[in-house]
Scaffold this motif. Structure first.
Motif, short mmCIF file in Angstrom:
data_model
loop_
_atom_site.label_atom_id
_atom_site.label_comp_id
_atom_site.label_asym_id
_atom_site.label_seq_id
_atom_site.Cartn_x
_atom_site.Cartn_y
_atom_site.Cartn_z
N SER A 238 -87.05 20.29 -1.78
CA SER A 238 -86.07 21.22 -1.45
C SER A 238 -84.57 20.83 -0.24
O SER A 238 -85.03 19.51 0.19
N ARG B 177 -85.04 21.47 -11.45
CA ARG B 177 -85.04 21.88 -10.16
C ARG B 177 -85.82 23.61 -9.96
O ARG B 177 -85.53 24.14 -8.89
N PRO C 209 -87.58 26.49 -9.81
CA PRO C 209 -88.80 26.72 -8.68
C PRO C 209 -89.86 26.99 -10.03
O PRO C 209 -89.98 27.75 -11.06
#
Length: 305
Positions: A23, A165, A167
């Protein structure tokens, strides 16, 4: 779209090389940098000029990589290019000119369908040549695997290829599975060496041309000579080597050709056209899912498309 500030883009590349999936808050804490500065750069560039993509070892899943050169009349470039980008076994295709004028596709062909390549390419052109491409340096390994996973894994690989990336929650919704199951699936792909890692990928907004050359012998001094350029090297088993230099259309094309032609026997210029980028991106969104049979029993025929 505004031109990128290269120092900012290079900063993000280095960040995502170290922390491809972390993150932004964790990256900021680990690097001791301002979170809001990082978030501003991320919002400015990510998904436009840079994305993080899974790096796959397609050899493990039984795919061979080929580079082809097809003669295609200029008035049929987009029509033939469109048809090629409907075939998931065509990983990428762009216009070119040089020793052949037309299209240069990268093909990912199942090991047991190599004998169908000529029939496949003849659907698009009656004048073509193609070469198998291996990683440099070539170690002579000719052991290929096969597809042994469910179709859900093919969908997952497409998602991670487009944007690693993404989620986990969104991936879970797409697959209709739980978050722990998705994490298990990703870890399984890594443990099987299908996923080798995750790398930041620069979009061709930055490098929109390349000089590609084929040579029977490789003078490794060329790698040092052009180390300031974006350069890749591949091995063409039984034929030689392929070298590709990436550059901007703002640079002088004639100079590039003169520079690089001293090191290769054949040369073409690739044009990374925006229309082709859209077609390639669209194809790439579901490539593995369309290659693999719905029951997961292997690959569909390269002639189905």
């Amino acid at each position: 779209m505004t031109e990128p500030v290269m120092s900012e883009l290079e900063f993000l590349v280095e960040i995502f090389k170290k922390y491809p999936l972390d993150s932004l808050k964790k990256i900021a804490e680990s690097e001791g940098i301002d979170y809001y500065r990082l978030k501003r750069l991320y919002d400015k560039y990510y998904g436009k000029y840079i994305t993080v993509s899974a790096v796959y070892n397609i050899k493990v899943i039984g795919l061979r990589s080929y580079l082809a050169f097809l003669s295609v009349p200029s008035d049929r470039i987009f029509e033939v290019g469109y048809r090629m980008t409907q075939n998931p076994f065509v990983a990428f295709v762009n216009p070119m000119f040089g020793f052949k004028n037309g299209l240069a596709p990268i093909l990912h062909i199942p090991d047991d369908q190599r004998d169908r390549i000529d029939e496949m390419l003849s659907k698009y052109s009656d004048d073509y040549e193609y070469y198998e491409v291996r990683a440099y340096p070539y170690r002579g390994d000719d052991s290929f695997g096969e597809w042994t996973l469910s179709h859900d894994y093919a969908i997952l690989m497409d998602i991670l290829n487009v944007d690693a990336r993404t989620p986990i929650t969104r991936i879970a919704q797409k697959l209709g599975k739980s978050r722990p199951t998705v994490k298990f699936m990703i870890n399984r792909l890594r443990s099987m060496d299908i996923i080798l890692g995750f790398e930041p990928i620069l979009e061709n907004n930055v490098h929109d041309r390349s000089v590609l050359g084929i040579t029977k012998t490789l003078d490794e001094a060329v790698l040092e000579r052009f180390k300031e350029h974006e350069i890749t090297v591949g091995v063409l088993p039984g034929t030689g080597y392929i070298l590709e230099w990436f550059f901007s259309s703002k640079e002088d094309l004639g100079t590039k050709i003169l520079e690089f032609s001293n090191y290769v026997d054949k040369i073409v210029i690739h044009y990374f056209d925006s229309t082709f980028k859209e077609m390639n991106d669209k194809n790439g969104e579901t490539r593995f899912a369309r290659m693999v049979k719905k029951d997961g029993s292997g690959y569909r025929s390269i002639l189905d498309f």
